[in-house]
Design an enzyme around this catalytic site. Structure first.
Site, PDB file in Angstrom:
ATOM      1  N   LEU A   1      19.799  -4.356  -1.553  1.00 64.35           N
ATOM      2  CA  LEU A   1      19.490  -3.208  -2.416  1.00 64.35           C
ATOM      3  C   LEU A   1      18.187  -2.520  -2.042  1.00 64.35           C
ATOM      4  CD1 LEU A   1      20.524  -4.867  -5.789  1.00 64.35           C
ATOM      5  CD2 LEU A   1      21.919  -3.448  -4.265  1.00 64.35           C
ATOM      6  N   HIS A   2      18.130  -1.240  -2.350  1.00 65.77           N
ATOM      7  CA  HIS A   2      16.930  -0.420  -2.127  1.00 65.77           C
ATOM      8  C   HIS A   2      16.770   0.542  -3.302  1.00 65.77           C
ATOM      9  CE1 HIS A   2      19.814   2.630  -1.012  1.00 65.77           C
ATOM     10  NE2 HIS A   2      20.285   1.875  -0.034  1.00 65.77           N
TER      11      HIS A   2
ATOM     12  N   GLY B   1      17.521   3.531  -3.737  1.00 66.05           N
ATOM     13  CA  GLY B   1      18.689   4.363  -4.045  1.00 66.05           C
ATOM     14  C   GLY B   1      19.613   3.666  -5.045  1.00 66.05           C
ATOM     15  N   HIS B   2      19.856   2.371  -4.820  1.00 65.19           N
ATOM     16  CA  HIS B   2      20.689   1.608  -5.759  1.00 65.19           C
ATOM     17  C   HIS B   2      20.025   1.546  -7.140  1.00 65.19           C
ATOM     18  CE1 HIS B   2      21.904  -0.326  -1.791  1.00 65.19           C
ATOM     19  NE2 HIS B   2      23.066   0.034  -2.268  1.00 65.19           N
TER      20      HIS B   2
ATOM     21  N   GLU C   1      25.410  10.487  -4.346  1.00 65.48           N
ATOM     22  CA  GLU C   1      25.873  11.711  -3.667  1.00 65.48           C
ATOM     23  C   GLU C   1      25.706  11.611  -2.158  1.00 65.48           C
ATOM     24  OE1 GLU C   1      23.690  14.855  -5.514  1.00 65.48           O
ATOM     25  OE2 GLU C   1      24.930  14.811  -7.332  1.00 65.48           O
TER      26      GLU C   1
ATOM     27  N   SER D   1      19.282   3.656   3.040  1.00 66.01           N
ATOM     28  CA  SER D   1      20.556   3.000   3.305  1.00 66.01           C
ATOM     29  C   SER D   1      20.275   1.560   3.687  1.00 66.01           C
ATOM     30  CB  SER D   1      21.270   3.710   4.466  1.00 66.01           C
ATOM     31  OG  SER D   1      22.302   2.874   4.962  1.00 66.01           O
ATOM     32  N   SER D   2      21.173   0.656   3.286  1.00 66.53           N
ATOM     33  CA  SER D   2      21.011  -0.752   3.658  1.00 66.53           C
ATOM     34  C   SER D   2      21.044  -0.907   5.170  1.00 66.53           C
ATOM     35  CB  SER D   2      22.130  -1.596   3.039  1.00 66.53           C
ATOM     36  OG  SER D   2      22.216  -1.331   1.661  1.00 66.53           O
ATOM     37  N   ARG D   3      21.677   0.045   5.865  1.00 61.94           N
ATOM     38  CA  ARG D   3      21.789  -0.044   7.322  1.00 61.94           C
ATOM     39  C   ARG D   3      20.480   0.309   8.036  1.00 61.94           C
ATOM     40  NH1 ARG D   3      27.280   0.117   8.915  1.00 61.94           N
ATOM     41  NH2 ARG D   3      28.615   0.532   7.153  1.00 61.94           N
TER      42      ARG D   3
HETATM   43  P1  AMP Z   1      26.316   0.750  -0.762  1.00 64.83           P
HETATM   44  O1  AMP Z   1      25.675  -0.523  -1.218  1.00 64.83           O
HETATM   45  O2  AMP Z   1      25.700   1.338   0.466  1.00 64.83           O
HETATM   46  O3  AMP Z   1      27.821   0.670  -0.727  1.00 64.83           O
HETATM   47  O4  AMP Z   1      25.989   1.806  -1.894  1.00 64.83           O
HETATM   48  C1  AMP Z   1      26.296   1.545  -3.256  1.00 64.83           C
HETATM   49  C2  AMP Z   1      26.101   2.825  -4.039  1.00 64.83           C
HETATM   50  O5  AMP Z   1      24.757   3.284  -3.893  1.00 64.83           O
HETATM   51  C3  AMP Z   1      27.005   3.970  -3.540  1.00 64.83           C
HETATM   52  O6  AMP Z   1      27.466   4.706  -4.661  1.00 64.83           O
HETATM   53  C4  AMP Z   1      26.051   4.791  -2.704  1.00 64.83           C
HETATM   54  O7  AMP Z   1      26.422   6.157  -2.627  1.00 64.83           O
HETATM   55  C5  AMP Z   1      24.756   4.620  -3.467  1.00 64.83           C
HETATM   56  N1  AMP Z   1      23.615   4.882  -2.596  1.00 64.83           N
HETATM   57  C6  AMP Z   1      23.396   4.361  -1.359  1.00 64.83           C
HETATM   58  N2  AMP Z   1      22.271   4.876  -0.828  1.00 64.83           N
HETATM   59  C7  AMP Z   1      21.767   5.750  -1.738  1.00 64.83           C
HETATM   60  C8  AMP Z   1      20.617   6.597  -1.781  1.00 64.83           C
HETATM   61  N3  AMP Z   1      19.766   6.664  -0.753  1.00 64.83           N
HETATM   62  N4  AMP Z   1      20.418   7.342  -2.886  1.00 64.83           N
HETATM   63  C9  AMP Z   1      21.298   7.291  -3.932  1.00 64.83           C
HETATM   64  N5  AMP Z   1      22.384   6.503  -3.957  1.00 64.83           N
HETATM   65  C10 AMP Z   1      22.627   5.746  -2.883  1.00 64.83           C
END
Ligand code: AMP
Length: 281
Positions: free
Chosen positions: A33-34, A36-37, A148, A185-187
């Site tokens: 997690l970061h 954004g999450h 988004e 991004s987690s990446r």
């Molecule tokens: P993930 O863990 O990458 O599958 O992301 C889980 C949720 O977090 C998805 O709805 C993503 O769109 C959202 N997410 C990922 N990165 C961001 C970010 N930088 N800002 C806002 N939401 C994000």
């Protein structure tokens, strides 16, 4: 915070929330997690009494087994962040809980999953809708929150919920960025230092597009501007620039008469990054 590994455990907790008349939010994630999450969690907490987060690295949305294998994971740190953010319950299921033996049911938005970024990543959105439909059935939230940043994913999920008459509301949350503009991004941790620096070019190209649009540019010029900016960065391998009308998702052309959405994907080393921006005339 309740940490659940099984469907029956999370259902027992959510059942109690509902019996108490409390609204339930769901934030699906793949962990590592970061901020954004956490922005999704904060929005979820602002809109619902209870917040449930899922952490599940979904194998069916990865085209490449090596990419799945290399996906970063840190459960202890994730749980600490979610505790700190005030999450009520977390579901961290094993793969066999979500995809039981003999599993054969898929969910697919047949058109939307296979255009735009879906062409770059065949099968990806089918994996996303298949897992998200299961998570919705498991948790039964009133609202679910998605970023988004993954713009096409958000549209695919909205379409699935509409078409299958799923009784919940989907909420989109704006992208959280690093100081230099790179979408979190987690990446990102897998980027080499040079690629990490180079990856700024994605958001820079979107800034340029927005400025061109303000200066009266049409769709072809906006596309050319984006490609020109990304081509200044030799470490970036551009995979797709899609410019669509925001309301229909059809390819946009001609003058900027209606809102558009721009979706970018580019590889840095072997890491595929995406970014997105909506631009209004
Ligand atoms: P993930 O863990 O990458 O599958 O992301 C889980 C949720 O977090 C998805 O709805 C993503 O769109 C959202 N997410 C990922 N990165 C961001 C970010 N930088 N800002 C806002 N939401 C994000």
């Amino acid at each position: 915070m309740q940490v659940c590994r099984t469907i029956s455990d999370i259902r027992a907790h959510v059942g109690q929330f509902k019996a108490d008349g409390e609204s339930v939010a769901l934030v699906p994630t793949m962990g590592f997690l970061h901020a954004g999450h956490i922005a999704l969690v904060n929005r979820a907490k602002a809109e619902c009494k209870r917040c449930v987060v899922t952490i599940f690295v979904n194998p069916t949305q990865f085209g490449d087994a090596r990419d799945l294998e290399a996906y970063p994971r840190d459960e202890a740190r994730d749980l600490e962040m979610l505790r700190e953010a005030g999450v009520d319950a977390v579901l961290i299921p094993p793969v066999s809980e979500i995809y039981p033996p003999g599993d054969e049911t898929i969910v697919e938005t047949t058109h939307l999953a296979n255009i735009l970024h879906g062409k770059v990543r065949p099968g990806h959105f089918r994996g996303v809708t298949t897992v998200v439909a299961r998570l919705f059935n498991i948790v039964g939230p009133d609202r679910a929150f998605f970023g988004e940043k993954d713009w096409q994913q958000l549209q695919v999920i909205r379409r699935m919920v509409r078409d299958l008459h799923m009784p919940l509301e989907i909420v989109g949350v704006p992208t959280i960025r690093e100081d230099d503009g790179l979408a979190m991004s987690s990446r990102n941790v897998r980027l080499s230092p040079k690629d990490r620096k180079a990856a700024r070019v994605l958001s820079q190209s979107l800034d340029t597009a927005e400025k061109s649009a303000r200066d009266g540019a049409g769709i072809p010029e906006i596309g050319n501007d984006i490609r020109a900016v990304i081509n200044t960065e030799p470490r970036a391998r551009l995979r797709a620039v899609d410019i669509v009308w925001r309301d229909t998702l059809e390819p946009a052309s001609g003058p900027l008469t209606r809102p558009i959405a721009i979706m970018l994907s580019a590889e840095f080393g072997d890491i595929l990054l995406i970014d997105q921006r909506e631009i209004f005339p």
